[in-house]
Motif scaffolding. Structure first.
Motif, PDB file in Angstrom:
ATOM      1  N   GLN A 133      15.638   8.706   5.023  1.00 54.88           N
ATOM      2  CA  GLN A 133      16.669   9.108   4.076  1.00 54.88           C
ATOM      3  C   GLN A 133      16.624   8.298   2.789  1.00 54.88           C
ATOM      4  OE1 GLN A 133      20.181   8.607   6.450  1.00 54.88           O
ATOM      5  NE2 GLN A 133      19.974  10.607   7.410  1.00 54.88           N
ATOM      6  N   MET A 134      16.079   7.088   2.837  1.00 53.07           N
ATOM      7  CA  MET A 134      16.035   6.263   1.624  1.00 53.07           C
ATOM      8  C   MET A 134      14.882   5.267   1.692  1.00 53.07           C
ATOM      9  SD  MET A 134      19.109   3.470   2.379  1.00 53.07           S
ATOM     10  CE  MET A 134      20.180   4.144   1.250  1.00 53.07           C
ATOM     11  N   THR A 135      14.461   4.838   0.509  1.00 50.43           N
ATOM     12  CA  THR A 135      13.423   3.820   0.371  1.00 50.43           C
ATOM     13  C   THR A 135      14.094   2.553  -0.125  1.00 50.43           C
ATOM     14  OG1 THR A 135      11.807   5.524  -0.209  1.00 50.43           O
ATOM     15  CG2 THR A 135      11.225   3.246  -0.753  1.00 50.43           C
ATOM     16  N   VAL A 136      13.839   1.439   0.541  1.00 51.03           N
ATOM     17  CA  VAL A 136      14.443   0.154   0.169  1.00 51.03           C
ATOM     18  C   VAL A 136      13.336  -0.753  -0.351  1.00 51.03           C
ATOM     19  CG1 VAL A 136      15.710  -1.853   1.012  1.00 51.03           C
ATOM     20  CG2 VAL A 136      16.225   0.415   1.940  1.00 51.03           C
ATOM     21  N   THR A 137      13.499  -1.211  -1.575  1.00 54.05           N
ATOM     22  CA  THR A 137      12.507  -2.106  -2.165  1.00 54.05           C
ATOM     23  C   THR A 137      13.216  -3.271  -2.838  1.00 54.05           C
ATOM     24  OG1 THR A 137      12.528  -0.925  -4.259  1.00 54.05           O
ATOM     25  CG2 THR A 137      10.872  -0.245  -2.649  1.00 54.05           C
ATOM     26  N   GLY A 138      12.444  -4.247  -3.211  1.00 52.47           N
ATOM     27  CA  GLY A 138      12.989  -5.391  -3.918  1.00 52.47           C
ATOM     28  C   GLY A 138      12.084  -6.590  -3.748  1.00 52.47           C
ATOM     29  N   GLU A 139      12.448  -7.647  -4.389  1.00 52.15           N
ATOM     30  CA  GLU A 139      11.645  -8.875  -4.355  1.00 52.15           C
ATOM     31  C   GLU A 139      11.399  -9.359  -2.927  1.00 52.15           C
ATOM     32  OE1 GLU A 139      10.247 -10.379  -7.029  1.00 52.15           O
ATOM     33  OE2 GLU A 139      11.123  -8.890  -8.373  1.00 52.15           O
ATOM     34  N   ASP A 140      12.388  -9.201  -2.046  1.00 51.96           N
ATOM     35  CA  ASP A 140      12.265  -9.697  -0.680  1.00 51.96           C
ATOM     36  C   ASP A 140      11.329  -8.851   0.172  1.00 51.96           C
ATOM     37  OD1 ASP A 140      14.126 -11.616  -1.377  1.00 51.96           O
ATOM     38  OD2 ASP A 140      15.812 -10.565  -0.464  1.00 51.96           O
ATOM     39  N   ASN A 141      11.035  -7.626  -0.258  1.00 58.30           N
ATOM     40  CA  ASN A 141      10.245  -6.706   0.552  1.00 58.30           C
ATOM     41  C   ASN A 141       8.786  -6.610   0.137  1.00 58.30           C
ATOM     42  OD1 ASN A 141      13.125  -5.032  -0.084  1.00 58.30           O
ATOM     43  ND2 ASN A 141      12.702  -5.607   2.015  1.00 58.30           N
ATOM     44  N   VAL A 142       8.413  -7.264  -0.939  1.00 59.53           N
ATOM     45  CA  VAL A 142       7.048  -7.179  -1.455  1.00 59.53           C
ATOM     46  C   VAL A 142       6.490  -8.595  -1.544  1.00 59.53           C
ATOM     47  CG1 VAL A 142       5.647  -6.468  -3.434  1.00 59.53           C
ATOM     48  CG2 VAL A 142       7.596  -5.088  -2.752  1.00 59.53           C
ATOM     49  N   PRO A 143       5.235  -8.792  -1.109  1.00 64.07           N
ATOM     50  CA  PRO A 143       4.660 -10.139  -1.178  1.00 64.07           C
ATOM     51  C   PRO A 143       4.682 -10.699  -2.599  1.00 64.07           C
ATOM     52  CG  PRO A 143       3.197  -8.639   0.006  1.00 64.07           C
ATOM     53  CD  PRO A 143       4.305  -7.813  -0.574  1.00 64.07           C
ATOM     54  N   ASP A 144       4.944 -11.977  -2.718  1.00 67.83           N
ATOM     55  CA  ASP A 144       4.975 -12.640  -4.021  1.00 67.83           C
ATOM     56  C   ASP A 144       3.544 -12.975  -4.438  1.00 67.83           C
ATOM     57  OD1 ASP A 144       5.880 -13.785  -6.341  1.00 67.83           O
ATOM     58  OD2 ASP A 144       6.434 -15.695  -5.406  1.00 67.83           O
ATOM     59  N   THR A 145       2.796 -11.907  -4.723  1.00 72.19           N
ATOM     60  CA  THR A 145       1.415 -12.016  -5.182  1.00 72.19           C
ATOM     61  C   THR A 145       1.309 -11.200  -6.461  1.00 72.19           C
ATOM     62  OG1 THR A 145       0.722 -10.030  -3.983  1.00 72.19           O
ATOM     63  CG2 THR A 145       0.561 -12.142  -2.788  1.00 72.19           C
ATOM     64  N   GLY A 176       1.441  -7.594  -5.470  1.00 71.46           N
ATOM     65  CA  GLY A 176       2.773  -7.212  -5.015  1.00 71.46           C
ATOM     66  C   GLY A 176       3.739  -7.035  -6.172  1.00 71.46           C
ATOM     67  N   ARG A 177       3.756  -8.004  -7.087  1.00 74.92           N
ATOM     68  CA  ARG A 177       4.665  -7.922  -8.246  1.00 74.92           C
ATOM     69  C   ARG A 177       4.298  -6.747  -9.144  1.00 74.92           C
ATOM     70  NH1 ARG A 177       3.857 -13.481  -7.708  1.00 74.92           N
ATOM     71  NH2 ARG A 177       2.261 -13.480  -9.308  1.00 74.92           N
ATOM     72  N   GLU A 178       3.003  -6.550  -9.373  1.00 76.37           N
ATOM     73  CA  GLU A 178       2.552  -5.452 -10.237  1.00 76.37           C
ATOM     74  C   GLU A 178       2.908  -4.096  -9.627  1.00 76.37           C
ATOM     75  OE1 GLU A 178      -1.754  -3.703 -11.390  1.00 76.37           O
ATOM     76  OE2 GLU A 178      -1.459  -5.823 -11.905  1.00 76.37           O
ATOM     77  N   THR A 179       2.732  -3.957  -8.328  1.00 73.47           N
ATOM     78  CA  THR A 179       3.047  -2.695  -7.656  1.00 73.47           C
ATOM     79  C   THR A 179       4.547  -2.426  -7.699  1.00 73.47           C
ATOM     80  OG1 THR A 179       1.121  -2.932  -6.217  1.00 73.47           O
ATOM     81  CG2 THR A 179       2.841  -1.400  -5.486  1.00 73.47           C
ATOM     82  N   LEU A 180       5.354  -3.448  -7.426  1.00 79.62           N
ATOM     83  CA  LEU A 180       6.805  -3.279  -7.485  1.00 79.62           C
ATOM     84  C   LEU A 180       7.239  -2.884  -8.891  1.00 79.62           C
ATOM     85  CD1 LEU A 180       9.613  -3.391  -6.219  1.00 79.62           C
ATOM     86  CD2 LEU A 180       9.649  -5.856  -6.718  1.00 79.62           C
ATOM     87  N   ASP A 235       0.827  -1.212   0.000  1.00 81.35           N
ATOM     88  CA  ASP A 235       0.000   0.000   0.000  1.00 81.35           C
ATOM     89  C   ASP A 235       0.861   1.261   0.000  1.00 81.35           C
ATOM     90  OD1 ASP A 235      -2.391  -1.357  -0.125  1.00 81.35           O
ATOM     91  OD2 ASP A 235      -2.681  -1.405   2.042  1.00 81.35           O
ATOM     92  N   GLN A 236       1.955   1.243   0.760  1.00 89.72           N
ATOM     93  CA  GLN A 236       2.855   2.400   0.762  1.00 89.72           C
ATOM     94  C   GLN A 236       3.508   2.558  -0.609  1.00 89.72           C
ATOM     95  OE1 GLN A 236       5.139   1.031   4.214  1.00 89.72           O
ATOM     96  NE2 GLN A 236       4.880   3.091   5.051  1.00 89.72           N
ATOM     97  N   LEU A 237       3.946   1.454  -1.187  1.00 83.20           N
ATOM     98  CA  LEU A 237       4.642   1.492  -2.466  1.00 83.20           C
ATOM     99  C   LEU A 237       3.742   2.036  -3.579  1.00 83.20           C
ATOM    100  CD1 LEU A 237       7.476   0.834  -3.399  1.00 83.20           C
ATOM    101  CD2 LEU A 237       6.693  -1.465  -3.987  1.00 83.20           C
ATOM    102  N   LYS A 238       2.452   1.763  -3.484  1.00 85.38           N
ATOM    103  CA  LYS A 238       1.512   2.281  -4.482  1.00 85.38           C
ATOM    104  C   LYS A 238       1.581   3.809  -4.556  1.00 85.38           C
ATOM    105  CE  LYS A 238      -1.857  -1.452  -4.411  1.00 85.38           C
ATOM    106  NZ  LYS A 238      -3.222  -1.851  -4.041  1.00 85.38           N
ATOM    107  N   ALA A 239       1.818   4.457  -3.420  1.00 82.87           N
ATOM    108  CA  ALA A 239       1.905   5.922  -3.411  1.00 82.87           C
ATOM    109  C   ALA A 239       3.106   6.418  -4.201  1.00 82.87           C
ATOM    110  CB  ALA A 239       1.984   6.443  -1.975  1.00 82.87           C
ATOM    111  N   LEU A 240       4.120   5.566  -4.353  1.00 87.49           N
ATOM    112  CA  LEU A 240       5.331   5.966  -5.069  1.00 87.49           C
ATOM    113  C   LEU A 240       5.323   5.530  -6.536  1.00 87.49           C
ATOM    114  CD1 LEU A 240       8.126   5.316  -2.426  1.00 87.49           C
ATOM    115  CD2 LEU A 240       6.930   7.448  -2.965  1.00 87.49           C
ATOM    116  N   THR A 241       4.170   5.159  -7.039  1.00 87.29           N
ATOM    117  CA  THR A 241       4.092   4.823  -8.461  1.00 87.29           C
ATOM    118  C   THR A 241       3.763   6.057  -9.300  1.00 87.29           C
ATOM    119  OG1 THR A 241       1.764   4.165  -8.311  1.00 87.29           O
ATOM    120  CG2 THR A 241       3.414   2.422  -8.004  1.00 87.29           C
ATOM    121  N   HIS A 242       3.699   7.204  -8.656  1.00 86.12           N
ATOM    122  CA  HIS A 242       3.455   8.466  -9.364  1.00 86.12           C
ATOM    123  C   HIS A 242       4.759   9.267  -9.393  1.00 86.12           C
ATOM    124  CE1 HIS A 242       1.771  12.249 -10.619  1.00 86.12           C
ATOM    125  NE2 HIS A 242       0.594  11.674 -10.777  1.00 86.12           N
ATOM    126  N   PRO A 243       5.235   9.646 -10.575  1.00 82.73           N
ATOM    127  CA  PRO A 243       6.525  10.344 -10.683  1.00 82.73           C
ATOM    128  C   PRO A 243       6.618  11.637  -9.875  1.00 82.73           C
ATOM    129  CG  PRO A 243       5.717   9.732 -12.869  1.00 82.73           C
ATOM    130  CD  PRO A 243       4.635   9.402 -11.888  1.00 82.73           C
TER     131      PRO A 243
END
Length: 190
Positions: A82-94, A97-101, A11-19
């Motif tokens: 200070q930074m946002t950390v994302t990746g396969e390990d941080n998002v559910p394998d659904t 989750g994959r689409e949002t990442l 849900d948080q990551l969805k907010a960062l899908t806007h440039p």
């Protein structure tokens, strides 16, 4: 001082899908607290849109009020991390989750491309000593996934060692590690 990093959920990551939101967050992280009006001017958008995007970032915990600034009429915002950390390990394998990442990563690539274009446009205006250190390169090295991960960790450690020095100018390093397009995907299809 802002926390070191945030590992956002879907849900948080969805907010960062806007440039615009990614750019706002970047400005607040690099340049410090700002008002909606200041950000609107820097981003070339109206203050209503800016306020909307700021509220979205605040609701997801990326930014917060800077209560040490302002006069009651102006609301100042600051980055919460200070930074946002994302990746396969941080998002559910659904699928979500994959689409949002993937949507977030597409946004990040768009922002990186814009920043690189801006740097090229400003290059002639730089002092000579900064033009001399300006570099673009792409190097292709044959590595295993383990070696690639080790190299990423080494580069990150080197850069992190310089983050503590606040005397210099902001220098952006865009370090990307990915299998060269057209090679691994083709091999797996065979």
């Amino acid at each position: 001082m802002a926390a070191r990093e945030i590992v956002p959920g879907v849900d948080q990551l969805k907010a960062l899908t806007h440039p615009v939101r990614v750019r706002m967050l970047g400005i607040l992280r690099v340049d410090g607290p700002a008002t909606a009006t200041t950000l609107a001017t820097r981003l070339g958008i109206n203050s209503g849109a800016t306020s909307y995007h700021l509220r979205q970032l605040a609701q997801r915990g990326f930014i917060e009020d800077d209560e040490s600034r302002g006069n009651g009429r102006e609301r100042w915002w600051k980055a919460a991390h200070q930074m946002t950390v994302t990746g396969e390990d941080n998002v559910p394998d659904t699928p979500e989750g994959r689409e949002t990442l993937d949507a977030y990563l597409q946004t990040v690539v768009t922002i990186y491309s814009q920043r690189l274009q801006e740097a090229i446009e400003e290059r002639p205006l730089l002092p000579p000593e900064w033009r001399e250190v300006f570099e673009l390169n792409d190097r292709v090295v044959r590595l295993t996934p383990s070696q690639a991960d080790h190299l990423k960790e080494q580069v990150s450690a080197i850069i992190q060692g310089f983050e503590e020095d606040s005397d210099g100018e902001p220098v952006m390093f865009q370090f990307h590690a990915y299998p060269m397009p057209g090679h691994l995907a083709i091999d797996q299809e065979r």
